[in-house]
Scaffold this active site. Structure first.
Site, PDB file in Angstrom:
ATOM      1  N   LEU A  69     -44.706 -18.259  59.285  1.00  0.00           N
ATOM      2  CA  LEU A  69     -45.039 -19.342  58.175  1.00  0.00           C
ATOM      3  C   LEU A  69     -46.464 -19.514  57.918  1.00  0.00           C
ATOM      4  O   LEU A  69     -46.759 -20.326  56.899  1.00  0.00           O
ATOM      5  CB  LEU A  69     -44.542 -20.733  58.812  1.00  0.00           C
ATOM      6  CG  LEU A  69     -43.118 -20.846  59.050  1.00  0.00           C
ATOM      7  CD1 LEU A  69     -42.597 -22.084  59.715  1.00  0.00           C
ATOM      8  CD2 LEU A  69     -42.012 -20.428  58.217  1.00  0.00           C
ATOM      9  N   TYR A 134     -50.495 -16.425  44.689  1.00  0.00           N
ATOM     10  CA  TYR A 134     -49.529 -16.765  45.852  1.00  0.00           C
ATOM     11  C   TYR A 134     -48.647 -16.030  45.879  1.00  0.00           C
ATOM     12  O   TYR A 134     -48.007 -15.402  46.835  1.00  0.00           O
ATOM     13  CB  TYR A 134     -49.474 -18.443  45.818  1.00  0.00           C
ATOM     14  CG  TYR A 134     -48.254 -18.739  46.589  1.00  0.00           C
ATOM     15  CD1 TYR A 134     -48.609 -18.836  48.066  1.00  0.00           C
ATOM     16  CD2 TYR A 134     -46.944 -19.201  46.396  1.00  0.00           C
ATOM     17  CE1 TYR A 134     -47.697 -19.385  49.029  1.00  0.00           C
ATOM     18  CE2 TYR A 134     -46.111 -19.712  47.090  1.00  0.00           C
ATOM     19  CZ  TYR A 134     -46.406 -19.690  48.493  1.00  0.00           C
ATOM     20  OH  TYR A 134     -45.463 -20.039  49.434  1.00  0.00           O
ATOM     21  N   LYS A 138     -47.128 -13.153  48.470  1.00  0.00           N
ATOM     22  CA  LYS A 138     -45.593 -13.008  49.267  1.00  0.00           C
ATOM     23  C   LYS A 138     -45.046 -11.836  48.965  1.00  0.00           C
ATOM     24  O   LYS A 138     -44.312 -11.017  49.694  1.00  0.00           O
ATOM     25  CB  LYS A 138     -44.941 -14.088  48.609  1.00  0.00           C
ATOM     26  CG  LYS A 138     -45.319 -15.386  49.097  1.00  0.00           C
ATOM     27  CD  LYS A 138     -45.487 -15.559  50.439  1.00  0.00           C
ATOM     28  CE  LYS A 138     -45.915 -17.130  51.000  1.00  0.00           C
ATOM     29  NZ  LYS A 138     -46.094 -17.166  52.475  1.00  0.00           N
ATOM     30  N   ARG A 172     -35.286 -28.351  38.937  1.00  0.00           N
ATOM     31  CA  ARG A 172     -35.362 -26.831  39.594  1.00  0.00           C
ATOM     32  C   ARG A 172     -35.138 -26.726  40.928  1.00  0.00           C
ATOM     33  O   ARG A 172     -34.541 -25.834  41.277  1.00  0.00           O
ATOM     34  CB  ARG A 172     -36.859 -26.433  39.112  1.00  0.00           C
ATOM     35  CG  ARG A 172     -37.324 -25.390  39.903  1.00  0.00           C
ATOM     36  CD  ARG A 172     -38.809 -25.073  39.421  1.00  0.00           C
ATOM     37  NE  ARG A 172     -39.411 -24.058  40.611  1.00  0.00           N
ATOM     38  CZ  ARG A 172     -39.929 -24.269  41.378  1.00  0.00           C
ATOM     39  NH1 ARG A 172     -40.149 -25.384  41.955  1.00  0.00           N
ATOM     40  NH2 ARG A 172     -40.163 -23.338  42.215  1.00  0.00           N
TER      41      ARG A 172
HETATM   42  C1  15L Z   1     -43.448 -22.605  47.728  1.00  0.00           C
HETATM   43  O1  15L Z   1     -43.659 -21.420  47.946  1.00  0.00           O
HETATM   44  C2  15L Z   1     -44.368 -23.519  48.265  1.00  0.00           C
HETATM   45  O2  15L Z   1     -44.932 -23.258  49.325  1.00  0.00           O
HETATM   46  C3  15L Z   1     -43.859 -24.859  48.321  1.00  0.00           C
HETATM   47  O3  15L Z   1     -44.949 -25.827  48.675  1.00  0.00           O
HETATM   48  C4  15L Z   1     -43.257 -25.432  47.043  1.00  0.00           C
HETATM   49  O4  15L Z   1     -44.282 -25.417  45.890  1.00  0.00           O
HETATM   50  C5  15L Z   1     -41.913 -24.443  46.893  1.00  0.00           C
HETATM   51  O5  15L Z   1     -42.375 -23.063  46.841  1.00  0.00           O
HETATM   52  C6  15L Z   1     -41.361 -24.621  45.232  1.00  0.00           C
HETATM   53  O6  15L Z   1     -41.378 -23.751  44.528  1.00  0.00           O
HETATM   54  O7  15L Z   1     -40.725 -25.712  45.231  1.00  0.00           O
END
Ligand code: 15L
Length: 259
Positions: A69, A134, A138, A172
């Site tokens: 994580l 980000y 991933k 969402r």
């Molecule tokens: C994620 O990947 C984030 O780590 C989390 O903080 C949220 O922003 C989540 O996505 C989201 O899309 O709601």
């Protein structure tokens, strides 16, 4: 599976996940840069900055499986994302290989596919469409998992996590919500399923408004126990308080798409 390392253990997702992992595994090793102080029986803390290969190797010592994580968890400049999520992710997979770890569960994210419009229903075979650096990191982690599975025989499950919490927070999140107990179930599939080689699944609970075809998860036995619709009234009331966002409201990644 006796000893499971959880990276990013001081974070919010780990806090919600740990009780379920504790119930399943006798020994949890918790690693982070920030100390975890509320250790329960069966848990121990190992300080590790994942940009430091020696520290990452030390954290992987004697571990059977990893729930990764760790890293930076929202959109940020490349100078922040690169060390935390690219260098750190490489160090984690490479340390797992060197330490002889059998399984890695990688916390990928919906932001790897965030630039799909909400009206699209997508599976894991649709190409990635990251909504920021980000999300790119991933997609990189998923690719790394594939490489380490094919080249070195590591068993890898990448979970494109939606939003982890006790209930969906807005419109969402009604589509992408993931209860921590359902996340734990997915982690256990990644750590224990006898036939796992390398899979990508969506980290979503039983969401009637979901956008994702999660067939690979169901094929591996995933049966989510929590339904987003049970909290729809609350989520829609919260949504009504938000300003309209022409870009964020159109795409699956929401506000990340115009950050
Ligand atoms: C994620 O990947 C984030 O780590 C989390 O903080 C949220 O922003 C989540 O996505 C989201 O899309 O709601």
């Amino acid at each position: 599976m006796q000893t499971v390392l959880v990276t990013g253990a001081a974070g919010d997702v780990a806090r919600q996940l740990r009780p379920y992992l504790r119930a399943a595994y006798p020994s949890l090793v918790l690693s982070d840069r920030t100390p975890v102080t509320d250790l329960a029986p069966g848990e121990r803390f190992v300080a590790a900055d994942l940009t430091d290969m020696a520290a990452t190797l030390a954290a992987c010592e004697g571990v059977d499986g990893i729930v990764h994580l760790g890293g930076y968890s929202v959109e940020a400049p490349w100078e922040t994302i690169h060390p935390a999520n690219v260098v750190g992710c490489y160090n984690l997979f490479e340390a797992a290989r060197q330490a002889g770890v059998r399984r890695v569960v990688f916390a990928s994210s919906n932001h790897a596919i965030g630039f799909y419009e909400r009206r699209r229903r997508i599976g894991v075979d649709h190409r990635v469409r990251p909504d920021g650096f980000y999300g790119v990191s991933k997609a990189f982690g998923e690719a790394l998992g594939s490489l380490y599975a094919d080249k070195y025989g590591l068993g890898v499950l990448s979970i494109r996590i939606g939003n982890v919490g006790s209930r969906p927070l807005d419109l969402r999140r009604l589509s992408i919500w993931l209860h921590p107990e359902d996340l734990a179930q997915l982690c256990r599939i990644g750590l224990e399923h006898p036939e796992l080689h390398n899979e990508v699944v969506y980290g979503a609970s039983d969401n009637a408004r979901g956008w994702w075809d999660n067939e690979p998860a169901f094929r591996l036995g995933y049966a989510p126990r929590h339904r987003a619709e049970d909290d729809a009234a609350h989520a829609l009331a919260e949504q009504a308080k938000l300003e309209p966002d022409p870009i964020g409201d159109r795409f699956q990644g929401g506000g990340f798409c115009n950050r």
